[in-house]
Design a protein around this motif. Sequence first.
Motif, PDB file in Angstrom:
ATOM      1  N   UNK A 133      -6.233  -8.729 -13.131  1.00  0.00           N
ATOM      2  CA  UNK A 133      -5.122  -9.394 -13.808  1.00  0.00           C
ATOM      3  C   UNK A 133      -5.007 -10.865 -13.454  1.00  0.00           C
ATOM      4  N   UNK A 134      -5.908 -11.375 -12.659  1.00  0.00           N
ATOM      5  CA  UNK A 134      -5.798 -12.749 -12.196  1.00  0.00           C
ATOM      6  C   UNK A 134      -5.151 -12.830 -10.827  1.00  0.00           C
ATOM      7  N   UNK A 135      -4.627 -11.729 -10.336  1.00  0.00           N
ATOM      8  CA  UNK A 135      -4.051 -11.686  -8.995  1.00  0.00           C
ATOM      9  C   UNK A 135      -5.174 -11.486  -7.980  1.00  0.00           C
ATOM     10  N   UNK A 136      -4.868 -11.668  -6.719  1.00  0.00           N
ATOM     11  CA  UNK A 136      -5.880 -11.473  -5.676  1.00  0.00           C
ATOM     12  C   UNK A 136      -6.342 -10.029  -5.590  1.00  0.00           C
ATOM     13  N   UNK A 137      -5.413  -9.116  -5.777  1.00  0.00           N
ATOM     14  CA  UNK A 137      -5.749  -7.703  -5.710  1.00  0.00           C
ATOM     15  C   UNK A 137      -6.454  -7.290  -6.999  1.00  0.00           C
ATOM     16  N   UNK A 138      -7.525  -6.569  -6.845  1.00  0.00           N
ATOM     17  CA  UNK A 138      -8.260  -6.002  -7.994  1.00  0.00           C
ATOM     18  C   UNK A 138      -8.563  -4.550  -7.654  1.00  0.00           C
ATOM     19  N   UNK A 139      -7.534  -3.690  -7.737  1.00  0.00           N
ATOM     20  CA  UNK A 139      -7.695  -2.319  -7.259  1.00  0.00           C
ATOM     21  C   UNK A 139      -8.674  -1.498  -8.095  1.00  0.00           C
ATOM     22  N   UNK A 190      -7.756  11.464 -15.180  1.00  0.00           N
ATOM     23  CA  UNK A 190      -6.464  10.921 -14.777  1.00  0.00           C
ATOM     24  C   UNK A 190      -6.657  10.120 -13.505  1.00  0.00           C
ATOM     25  N   UNK A 191      -6.022   8.945 -13.452  1.00  0.00           N
ATOM     26  CA  UNK A 191      -6.142   8.044 -12.309  1.00  0.00           C
ATOM     27  C   UNK A 191      -4.767   7.671 -11.786  1.00  0.00           C
ATOM     28  N   UNK A 192      -4.677   7.448 -10.474  1.00  0.00           N
ATOM     29  CA  UNK A 192      -3.438   7.010  -9.840  1.00  0.00           C
ATOM     30  C   UNK A 192      -3.352   5.492  -9.913  1.00  0.00           C
ATOM     31  N   UNK A 193      -2.219   4.982 -10.365  1.00  0.00           N
ATOM     32  CA  UNK A 193      -1.999   3.548 -10.377  1.00  0.00           C
ATOM     33  C   UNK A 193      -1.403   3.115  -9.041  1.00  0.00           C
ATOM     34  N   UNK A 196     -15.452  -1.802 -15.376  1.00  0.00           N
ATOM     35  CA  UNK A 196     -16.150  -0.775 -14.601  1.00  0.00           C
ATOM     36  C   UNK A 196     -16.570  -1.346 -13.253  1.00  0.00           C
ATOM     37  N   UNK A 197     -16.115  -0.735 -12.181  1.00  0.00           N
ATOM     38  CA  UNK A 197     -16.508  -1.097 -10.819  1.00  0.00           C
ATOM     39  C   UNK A 197     -17.934  -0.596 -10.586  1.00  0.00           C
ATOM     40  N   UNK A 198     -18.618  -1.112  -9.579  1.00  0.00           N
ATOM     41  CA  UNK A 198     -19.987  -0.674  -9.285  1.00  0.00           C
ATOM     42  C   UNK A 198     -20.057   0.818  -8.951  1.00  0.00           C
ATOM     43  N   UNK A 199     -18.929   1.408  -8.571  1.00  0.00           N
ATOM     44  CA  UNK A 199     -18.865   2.845  -8.293  1.00  0.00           C
ATOM     45  C   UNK A 199     -18.784   3.670  -9.571  1.00  0.00           C
ATOM     46  N   UNK A 200     -18.555   2.998 -10.709  1.00  0.00           N
ATOM     47  CA  UNK A 200     -18.373   3.697 -11.979  1.00  0.00           C
ATOM     48  C   UNK A 200     -16.915   3.968 -12.303  1.00  0.00           C
ATOM     49  N   UNK A 202       0.386  -5.316 -13.890  1.00  0.00           N
ATOM     50  CA  UNK A 202       0.519  -5.325 -12.432  1.00  0.00           C
ATOM     51  C   UNK A 202       1.980  -5.492 -12.023  1.00  0.00           C
ATOM     52  N   UNK A 203       2.221  -5.607 -10.721  1.00  0.00           N
ATOM     53  CA  UNK A 203       3.583  -5.696 -10.195  1.00  0.00           C
ATOM     54  C   UNK A 203       4.308  -6.951 -10.671  1.00  0.00           C
ATOM     55  N   UNK A 204       3.568  -7.999 -11.058  1.00  0.00           N
ATOM     56  CA  UNK A 204       4.168  -9.230 -11.584  1.00  0.00           C
ATOM     57  C   UNK A 204       4.226  -9.216 -13.108  1.00  0.00           C
ATOM     58  N   UNK A 205       4.003  -8.042 -13.693  1.00  0.00           N
ATOM     59  CA  UNK A 205       4.041  -7.820 -15.141  1.00  0.00           C
ATOM     60  C   UNK A 205       2.958  -8.589 -15.895  1.00  0.00           C
ATOM     61  N   UNK A 206       1.796  -8.792 -15.239  1.00  0.00           N
ATOM     62  CA  UNK A 206       0.642  -9.419 -15.892  1.00  0.00           C
ATOM     63  C   UNK A 206      -0.262  -8.329 -16.452  1.00  0.00           C
TER      64      UNK A 206
END
Length: 90
Positions: free
Chosen positions: A78-84, A37-40, A68-72, A58-62
Motif C-alpha cells: 500500500x505504500x506503507x513500510x509494512x508489506x504483510x 481464506x486468509x487472515x488480514x 504474489x510473494x516468493x512463497x506463492x 490498510x490501517x491508514x485506509x490506503x
Amino acid sequence: MTTVSLTKTRSGFANVPASFEIGNYDDGSSSLVSCANYALPDGYHVAKTIMDEDAIFDASNRYCEIIEHSSGRPQLVSGAREMPVLATVN
C-alpha cells in the motif's frame, strides 16, 4: 480476526505474475490456481472502492495492491513500510 477469501489465477504467460481477486471464483477454468481464506493483519479491512469494487485497505485506509510473494502467498502493498504476507486460515 478479519478474514478474506482470495482466488489466485495465472494468465498462462511466463512473464505475467499470478493475480489475486477478492472472493471465491472457482469456475473450473484452466487459469485457476487456488481459492483460500486468509487472515488480514490488525487494522486491515475489506471495503468498497469508489468504483464499487471490493478491495483491501490498510490501517491508514490506503488501498492495497495484492501481489504474489516468493512463497506463492498473497502480499499486500500500500505504500506503507509494512508489506504483510497473508497466512491461510481454515
